[in-house]
Design a protein around this motif. Structure first.
Motif, mmCIF file in Angstrom:
data_model
loop_
_atom_site.group_PDB
_atom_site.id
_atom_site.type_symbol
_atom_site.label_atom_id
_atom_site.label_comp_id
_atom_site.label_asym_id
_atom_site.label_seq_id
_atom_site.Cartn_x
_atom_site.Cartn_y
_atom_site.Cartn_z
ATOM 1 N N LEU B 50 0.833 -1.204 0.000
ATOM 2 C CA LEU B 50 0.000 0.000 0.000
ATOM 3 C C LEU B 50 0.871 1.259 0.000
ATOM 4 C CD1 LEU B 50 -3.123 -0.597 2.222
ATOM 5 C CD2 LEU B 50 -2.823 -0.833 -0.230
ATOM 6 N N ALA B 51 1.978 1.211 0.750
ATOM 7 C CA ALA B 51 2.868 2.368 0.795
ATOM 8 C C ALA B 51 3.454 2.631 -0.594
ATOM 9 C CB ALA B 51 3.984 2.130 1.808
ATOM 10 N N LEU B 254 -13.090 6.071 -15.690
ATOM 11 C CA LEU B 254 -12.292 6.729 -14.655
ATOM 12 C C LEU B 254 -11.899 5.707 -13.593
ATOM 13 C CD1 LEU B 254 -14.218 10.067 -14.014
ATOM 14 C CD2 LEU B 254 -12.430 9.561 -15.678
ATOM 15 N N VAL B 255 -10.628 5.732 -13.218
ATOM 16 C CA VAL B 255 -10.181 4.888 -12.105
ATOM 17 C C VAL B 255 -9.581 5.805 -11.062
ATOM 18 C CG1 VAL B 255 -8.633 3.061 -11.358
ATOM 19 C CG2 VAL B 255 -9.727 2.911 -13.598
ATOM 20 N N MET B 260 -8.622 1.806 -6.533
ATOM 21 C CA MET B 260 -7.530 0.875 -6.703
ATOM 22 C C MET B 260 -7.001 0.400 -5.358
ATOM 23 S SD MET B 260 -5.040 1.851 -9.755
ATOM 24 C CE MET B 260 -3.526 1.899 -8.871
ATOM 25 N N LEU B 261 -6.855 1.361 -4.460
ATOM 26 C CA LEU B 261 -6.335 1.018 -3.141
ATOM 27 C C LEU B 261 -7.288 0.083 -2.405
ATOM 28 C CD1 LEU B 261 -4.813 4.365 -1.880
ATOM 29 C CD2 LEU B 261 -3.621 2.289 -2.554
ATOM 30 N N LEU B 264 -6.956 -3.351 -3.844
ATOM 31 C CA LEU B 264 -5.677 -3.901 -3.408
ATOM 32 C C LEU B 264 -5.747 -4.296 -1.937
ATOM 33 C CD1 LEU B 264 -3.096 -4.142 -5.019
ATOM 34 C CD2 LEU B 264 -2.267 -2.101 -3.855
ATOM 35 N N ASP B 265 -6.329 -3.391 -1.160
ATOM 36 C CA ASP B 265 -6.451 -3.618 0.269
ATOM 37 C C ASP B 265 -7.219 -4.906 0.543
ATOM 38 O OD1 ASP B 265 -6.051 -2.509 2.954
ATOM 39 O OD2 ASP B 265 -8.232 -2.487 3.008
ATOM 40 N N SER B 266 -8.321 -5.114 -0.213
ATOM 41 C CA SER B 266 -9.117 -6.307 0.069
ATOM 42 C C SER B 266 -8.367 -7.566 -0.355
ATOM 43 C CB SER B 266 -10.489 -6.221 -0.605
ATOM 44 O OG SER B 266 -10.323 -6.185 -1.986
ATOM 45 N N ILE B 267 -7.613 -7.464 -1.458
ATOM 46 C CA ILE B 267 -6.822 -8.625 -1.878
ATOM 47 C C ILE B 267 -5.779 -8.968 -0.808
ATOM 48 C CG2 ILE B 267 -5.091 -9.439 -3.533
ATOM 49 C CD1 ILE B 267 -6.574 -7.754 -5.649
#
Ligand SMILES: Nc1ncnc2c1ncn2[C@@H]1O[C@H](COP(=O)(O)OP(=O)(O)O)[C@@H](O)[C@H]1O
Ligand SMILES: [Mg+2]
Lengths: 219, 398
Positions: B50-51, B254-255, B260-261, B264-267
């Motif tokens: 995430l960072a 639009l993304v 996205m975060l 990613l966070d849930s993955i």
């Protein structure tokens, strides 16, 4: 006061039915000193266990202080055992992990007595059986006579009015056996109803009232 | 019976068999420590990834050509999609709350500088990229703001600059990208790996030049930076309105960085959960140990149970005593496991700085709770067995 009316106790062993108690009728007044004698297998222990509420008769009536106790549920029986009846076993039955003092304390722990009062009463009890200097000893560090004294202190710690002893001297030499009997008789003199099973005629004869059992019947 | 007495009696019993109790607890200790270590690594990776992504900042929106629709195949096919062009970027940069906008074209090309040459990643961008991606120029300057007919300037990533020019200054030097000539105007600061590709081994050129270089009609993406204190939904709406006005329909997607975060966070959360589940298998082993030892304890102490019942313990009390013992065992095991796990995580952190670890406290607390639950679950059956014993029969047992 203990009152047994037409008490029968059968044991089913395989196909066979053992008639361990056969129509027992007996009344024991408060403060009496009773010895129970009889041949091996005659039903002495069964009788004491019924009186101690450790065993339930197959039929008959049992009144303890004029209250019928044959229909009580498990928790009520436990409460009466805790508060009204002390029991001394032939094989001592002390908890090996715990010290003499802690073994004596156990019934008060189960009854939820406050810590401060417990400690004080344990000290008194140890003194009354002359074991002050053995308070922290574990059972494997004590002699047979000392073990039975701890067991008696434990039986009396809740100040029951009835003290039942099933061959309390059966595992002791005659000298310690005599000491134990004298200790029990001292308690009887203080007003406790005392009932002792014994094989020893001399010990049995010391009691004011002698009950003889043969084949499950009082003879 | 008082709870304090219950606890102290159980504690006494557990420590009276020191070796046996510690061996029993060991299974649990290992299991809990495994959960603590594995989830700490999972959480460490989570935070690390995430960072990496938020290095760009979180108030970013990218525009992609084509519409991914949730309503199946719509009338709009690829051919009717208008390409994203540099004029779109210019108009988007004027939308309310948008701070900066940059086109993006990406490709690979061969760079020649004198004798040296190197294949590298080429980014065709606008002047606003340092602001949008939060990267700095260390030497010279970035590409100037020239939307149409930009000059053939290039800015080098840090590593690329050293690869091509060594210690000499690359500023003002001429290089060749593919067949086109460029002049180096700046060098970027060291940035390291960023989501997979090396930002230092990259060359930045004007987007219009990149379109020519790769022979493309349209941009790949448009990157937008918006004011951090505005709601992303409002910004999205404004962007859509502006682009639809230009294209006639919504033929773009639009993304947001937030989306996205979140994905990613849930993955990554699932990753940590999976790893925790793996560690929990060893907890199962620990619970079997407790079940075994409690079953043995009950059969060893039948005559003691008889005695307790004879001196007035209710069935409930016997049940509580044995359950509490199982609980004491599992609580001790759980606590030692947590401490061991934390210690190992700290050692890992010190010994392997490259491995990202971070104590995952929710999982640590959960692991401890689970160890208590295991104690209860493993203790119930033996405790029930103990409570069911008839006092007289129990007394007779040797
Ligand atoms: N739990 C039991 N199951 C079957 N038979 C029993 C049980 N307890 C006692 N008995 C039988 O009842 C009779 C009386 O036993 P007990 O009261 O122990 O005798 P005593 O104490 O006089 O030696 C014996 O025949 C004994 O075998
Ligand atoms: Mg007997």
């Amino acid at each position: 006061m203990i009152r047994l009316e037409h008490i029968h106790r059968y044991f089913q062993v395989g196909e066979q039915t053992v008639h361990a108690l056969n129509d027992i009728n007996v009344t024991i007044e408060k403060g009496e000193y009773v010895s129970v004698m009889g041949p091996s297998g005659s039903g002495k222990s069964t009788l004491l266990n019924v009186i101690a509420l450790l065993d339930q008769p197959s039929s008959g009536r049992y009144l303890l202080n004029d209250q019928p106790v044959t229909q009580l549920d498990d928790d009520e029986l436990a409460k009466i055992r805790r508060e009204n009846i002390g029991f001394v076993f032939q094989f001592f039955h002390l908890i090996p992990r715990l010290s003499a003092a802690e073994n004596i304390e156990m019934p008060m722990i189960l009854a939820g007595v406050a810590v401060k009062e417990r400690k004080q009463r344990v000290q008194e009890a140890l003194a009354s059986v002359s074991l002050q200097d053995r308070a922290d000893h574990r059972p494997d560090q004590l002699s047979g006579g000392q073990l039975q004294r701890v067991a008696i202190a434990r039986a009396m710690i809740m100040r029951p009015e009835i003290l039942l002893a099933d061959e309390p001297t059966g595992n002791l030499d005659s000298k310690s056996g005599k000491e134990i009997i004298e200790l029990l008789e001292g308690l009887n003199r203080q007003g406790v109803t005392l009932m002792i099973i014994t094989h020893d005629q001399n010990l049995g004869d010391r009691a004011r009232r002698k009950i003889r059992i043969v084949d499950g019947q009082i003879g | 019976m008082r709870y304090a007495d219950l606890l102290s009696l159980s504690y006494r019993t557990v420590i009276s068999h020191k070796l046996r109790s510690s061996l029993t607890a060991l299974g649990l200790i290992i299991g809990i420590a495994a959960v603590v270590i594995l989830t700490s690594i999972g959480r460490g990776i989570h935070t690390f990834v995430l960072a990496e992504f938020t290095q760009f900042g979180t108030n970013l929106i990218s525009v992609h050509p084509g519409k991914t629709t949730t309503f199946g195949v719509s009338g709009a096919s690829i051919s009717t999609v208008r390409p994203l062009v540099i004029a779109d970027v210019v108009s988007l940069s004027k939308v309310e709350n948008i701070i900066a906008a940059s086109p993006m074209v990406q490709g690979n090309a061969r760079i020649e500088a004198g004798e040296k040459q190197r294949r590298t990643n080429v980014l065709g961008v606008g002047a606003a990229v340092p602001e949008i991606w939060k990267i700095k120029v260390v030497n010279g300057r970035f590409l100037p703001k020239e939307e149409s007919n930009p000059r053939a300037f290039a800015v080098l990533g840090n590593k690329l600059a050293t690869e091509l020019f060594g210690t000499a200054s690359p500023l003002g030097r001429r290089i060749r990208i593919g067949s086109d000539r460029f002049r180096v105007v700046g060098v970027m600061e060291k940035k390291g790996q960023m989501i997979g590709f090396d930002m230092d081994d990259t060359i930045y050129i004007p987007a219009a030049k990149a379109l020519e270089l790769f022979d493309r009609e349209s941009l790949m993406e448009i990157h937008l930076l918006y004011k951090s204190n505005t709601a992303v939904e409002r910004v999205e709406k404004a962007i859509k309105r502006s682009l639809i006005a230009r294209h006639g329909r919504e033929d773009f997607t639009l993304v947001t960085q937030n989306q996205m975060l979140k994905k990613l966070d849930s993955i990554l959360n699932i990753l940590t959960l999976a790893v925790a589940a793996l560690g929990s298998i060893s907890l199962l082993v620990g619970s079997v140990g407790i079940l075994t030892i409690m079953t043995i304890a009950v059969s060893e102490r039948i005559s003691e149970i008889g005695l307790l019942r004879a001196v007035g313990a209710e069935r409930r009390t016997i049940f509580q005593l044995f359950l509490c013992e199982a609980l004491a065992l599992s609580a001790a095991g759980g606590l030692c496991g947590v401490l061991l796990g934390i210690t190992i995580v700290q050692i890992l952190d010190a010994a392997l700085p490259a491995l990202p670890v971070e104590l995952a406290w929710t999982y640590i607390v959960a692991a401890f709770m689970v160890s208590l639950l295991i104690g209860i679950a493993a203790g119930v059956a033996p405790a029930m067995k103990a409570a069911r014993l008839e006092p007289l029969e129990a007394l007779r047992a040797e």
